[in-house]
Write a protein that holds these residues in place. Structure first.
Motif, mmCIF file in Angstrom:
data_model
loop_
_atom_site.group_PDB
_atom_site.id
_atom_site.type_symbol
_atom_site.label_atom_id
_atom_site.label_comp_id
_atom_site.label_asym_id
_atom_site.label_seq_id
_atom_site.Cartn_x
_atom_site.Cartn_y
_atom_site.Cartn_z
ATOM 1 N N GLY A 88 0.781 -1.239 0.000
ATOM 2 C CA GLY A 88 0.000 0.000 0.000
ATOM 3 C C GLY A 88 0.803 1.275 0.000
ATOM 4 N N THR A 89 2.118 1.179 -0.072
ATOM 5 C CA THR A 89 2.944 2.378 0.102
ATOM 6 C C THR A 89 2.897 3.330 -1.090
ATOM 7 N N ILE A 90 2.534 2.825 -2.266
ATOM 8 C CA ILE A 90 2.481 3.724 -3.430
ATOM 9 C C ILE A 90 1.052 3.861 -3.954
ATOM 10 N N LEU A 91 0.090 3.562 -3.097
ATOM 11 C CA LEU A 91 -1.315 3.716 -3.474
ATOM 12 C C LEU A 91 -1.682 5.203 -3.425
ATOM 13 N N ASP A 92 -2.142 5.735 -4.554
ATOM 14 C CA ASP A 92 -2.575 7.130 -4.611
ATOM 15 C C ASP A 92 -3.946 7.198 -5.278
ATOM 16 N N ASP A 93 -4.489 8.399 -5.438
ATOM 17 C CA ASP A 93 -5.839 8.554 -5.979
ATOM 18 C C ASP A 93 -5.964 7.952 -7.378
ATOM 19 N N LYS A 94 -4.955 8.147 -8.202
ATOM 20 C CA LYS A 94 -5.002 7.626 -9.571
ATOM 21 C C LYS A 94 -5.014 6.103 -9.569
ATOM 22 N N ARG A 95 -4.157 5.509 -8.766
ATOM 23 C CA ARG A 95 -4.101 4.050 -8.714
ATOM 24 C C ARG A 95 -5.379 3.477 -8.103
ATOM 25 N N GLN A 101 -8.379 4.691 -8.353
ATOM 26 C CA GLN A 101 -9.398 4.721 -9.396
ATOM 27 C C GLN A 101 -9.154 3.623 -10.431
ATOM 28 N N SER A 102 -7.901 3.407 -10.760
ATOM 29 C CA SER A 102 -7.570 2.370 -11.743
ATOM 30 C C SER A 102 -7.923 0.978 -11.240
ATOM 31 N N ILE A 103 -7.804 0.770 -9.941
ATOM 32 C CA ILE A 103 -8.173 -0.524 -9.368
ATOM 33 C C ILE A 103 -9.643 -0.823 -9.638
ATOM 34 N N PHE A 104 -10.499 0.157 -9.410
ATOM 35 C CA PHE A 104 -11.934 -0.052 -9.617
ATOM 36 C C PHE A 104 -12.271 -0.251 -11.090
ATOM 37 N N GLU A 105 -11.511 0.372 -11.954
ATOM 38 C CA GLU A 105 -11.779 0.247 -13.392
ATOM 39 C C GLU A 105 -11.227 -1.036 -13.988
ATOM 40 N N SER A 106 -10.282 -1.676 -13.296
ATOM 41 C CA SER A 106 -9.566 -2.814 -13.878
ATOM 42 C C SER A 106 -10.340 -4.123 -13.844
ATOM 43 N N GLY A 107 -11.291 -4.241 -12.908
ATOM 44 C CA GLY A 107 -12.010 -5.505 -12.756
ATOM 45 C C GLY A 107 -11.412 -6.407 -11.690
ATOM 46 N N LEU A 108 -10.497 -5.896 -10.885
ATOM 47 C CA LEU A 108 -9.885 -6.676 -9.816
ATOM 48 C C LEU A 108 -10.951 -7.193 -8.859
ATOM 49 N N ASP A 109 -10.834 -8.465 -8.459
ATOM 50 C CA ASP A 109 -11.812 -9.075 -7.556
ATOM 51 C C ASP A 109 -11.462 -8.909 -6.091
ATOM 52 N N GLY A 110 -10.170 -8.901 -5.776
ATOM 53 C CA GLY A 110 -9.788 -8.810 -4.379
ATOM 54 C C GLY A 110 -8.431 -8.183 -4.199
ATOM 55 N N ILE A 111 -8.281 -7.424 -3.118
ATOM 56 C CA ILE A 111 -7.000 -6.801 -2.811
ATOM 57 C C ILE A 111 -6.660 -7.067 -1.354
ATOM 58 N N ILE A 112 -5.422 -7.472 -1.125
ATOM 59 C CA ILE A 112 -4.946 -7.807 0.210
ATOM 60 C C ILE A 112 -3.899 -6.771 0.608
ATOM 61 N N PHE A 113 -4.204 -6.010 1.638
ATOM 62 C CA PHE A 113 -3.265 -5.010 2.130
ATOM 63 C C PHE A 113 -2.458 -5.615 3.274
ATOM 64 N N ALA A 122 -4.399 5.930 2.815
ATOM 65 C CA ALA A 122 -4.679 5.457 1.461
ATOM 66 C C ALA A 122 -5.626 4.258 1.488
ATOM 67 N N ILE A 123 -5.399 3.338 2.436
ATOM 68 C CA ILE A 123 -6.285 2.174 2.562
ATOM 69 C C ILE A 123 -7.684 2.614 2.976
ATOM 70 N N LYS A 124 -7.769 3.532 3.924
ATOM 71 C CA LYS A 124 -9.078 4.039 4.346
ATOM 72 C C LYS A 124 -9.776 4.761 3.208
ATOM 73 N N ASP A 125 -9.029 5.526 2.424
ATOM 74 C CA ASP A 125 -9.616 6.227 1.276
ATOM 75 C C ASP A 125 -10.185 5.216 0.286
ATOM 76 N N PHE A 126 -9.455 4.131 0.083
ATOM 77 C CA PHE A 126 -9.915 3.087 -0.825
ATOM 78 C C PHE A 126 -11.216 2.470 -0.313
ATOM 79 N N LEU A 127 -11.250 2.128 0.961
ATOM 80 C CA LEU A 127 -12.433 1.516 1.550
ATOM 81 C C LEU A 127 -13.621 2.469 1.537
ATOM 82 N N ASN A 128 -13.367 3.738 1.838
ATOM 83 C CA ASN A 128 -14.449 4.717 1.832
ATOM 84 C C ASN A 128 -15.014 4.929 0.436
ATOM 85 N N LEU A 129 -14.146 4.955 -0.568
ATOM 86 C CA LEU A 129 -14.613 5.129 -1.943
ATOM 87 C C LEU A 129 -15.421 3.919 -2.389
#
Length: 358
Positions: free
Chosen positions: A125-132, A134-146, A171-178
């Motif tokens: 999670g160290t390089i997770l930013d707003d752009k990444r 958003q890209s995660i949600f657009e990519s079709g990823l099923d699961g992410i393990i932090f 960053a993890i909280k932002d991801f979960l909140n989004l």
């Protein structure tokens, strides 16, 4: 042992039926009840490189070979073969940090378009930013393990010369909140950590703290820190406190490193087994090879301790005591095998029913 053709047996199902059946045969394969002609799951190392060097990690001086990034062409070849043979799932991480791979999101989308049921990734999670995000949600990823190990804190502070670990947590909280704001259940989220203080109470307290901190996560797991050195027991008095069960990895999955080398799992981080290379062999050939069959037979015959790479490994172990399986074994099972939260309770119950100490 029953042997089945994975591609044909998965045919004719709806997506939900395929997922349900996949979980069923995943469990049965792990019990050495059946063997598919192609691995159910592949761990694919997009990046062998990591941006951290944590004190207790194999990345910190234990890996002997050169590390790099998998080419997109090689990744496509692996997925194409998997599509033809009924491959169900992939995790796009083994030894490194996959978010360093420049074509990560193309890889995720390519695998999803190929029809894979479960595509997941592990990240620090160290390089997770707003752009990444958003890209995660657009990519079709099923699961992410932090992975939020406490060791990452010191390594992160040292590398980036900061005093706080907050940017990663935020960053993890932002991801979960989004995800909540978007009303999505995918990708499912697991937050995991290992605790330097291995007592049950310490692990339970650490887990409760993580649950409070990341309340929107689907699964939170805290496990013991184990020693990655090949000639050292994973935990103190490892062989006195645990029974080593036949490894379910041998029946369910293979690991493909960035350069095409194939082994059983990330515990073999220096590729001691040398099962093959997908640049010269197919995944199917490696899976059905004499080397793999010999490993399965030795494990299933109670000879796991005779294999040096498997003798000190913490995967698929059971504590030595009378009665029901210990809670930390169930966590081990969830951590390594039950990847989809909707079926978490089902698999916990099955594990209680079918895995009492023998």
């Amino acid at each position: 042992m029953k042997k089945i053709n994975l591609s044909s047996t998965m045919g004719g199902f709806t997506a939900n039926q395929k997922l349900e059946y996949y979980r069923k045969i995943w469990y049965e394969a792990g019990q050495y009840e059946l063997l598919t002609d192609f691995p159910l799951h592949l761990d694919i190392e997009l990046s062998g490189v990591c941006n951290l060097r944590c004190d207790l990690c194999f990345q910190n001086g234990l890996i002997e070979e050169e590390l790099g990034f998998m080419s997109f062409g090689l990744f496509k070849e692996i997925i194409d073969e998997g599509k033809e043979n009924g491959l169900c799932a992939v995790k796009l991480q083994v030894r490194g940090e996959s978010f360093l791979h420049q074509r990560l999101f193309e890889c995720i989308r390519y695998a999803k378009d190929a029809g894979l049921l479960d595509i997941q990734i592990t990240t620090n999670g160290t390089i997770l930013d707003d752009k990444r995000i958003q890209s995660i949600f657009e990519s079709g990823l099923d699961g992410i393990i932090f992975s939020v190990d406490s060791q990452h804190v010191d390594s992160y502070k040292e590398k980036y010369k900061v005093q706080s670990f907050t940017p990663i947590e935020q960053a993890i909280k932002d991801f979960l909140n989004l995800r909540q704001k978007m009303g999505r259940s995918r990708p499912w989220v697991r937050v995991q950590a290992s605790n330097l203080q291995n007592g049950d109470d310490n692990i339970s307290n650490a887990e409760n703290e993580l649950k409070k901190k990341f309340s929107l996560a689907d699964i939170v797991i805290v496990s013991k820190v184990h020693d990655f050195r090949e000639n050292v027991e994973a935990y103190p008095n490892f062989h006195g406190n645990y029974n080593l069960l036949p490894c379910n990895y041998l029946m369910q999955r293979l690991t493909v490193f960035w350069n095409g080398d194939v082994t059983t799992c990330c515990v073999d981080y220096n590729n001691r087994f040398k099962l093959g290379n997908v640049k010269h062999q197919t995944v199917k050939e490696v899976w059905n090879s004499e080397k793999m069959e010999n490993l399965r037979k030795r494990h299933n015959s109670g000879l796991r301790k005779e294999i040096s790479m498997c003798n000190n490994c913490p995967v698929n172990i059971a504590p030595v005591f009378e009665g029901e399986l210990a809670e930390n074994k169930i966590l081990n099972y969830v951590d390594h095998e039950c990847k989809a939260p909707p079926l978490l309770e089902i698999f916990k119950q099955k594990h209680y029913e079918n895995n009492k100490i023998r």
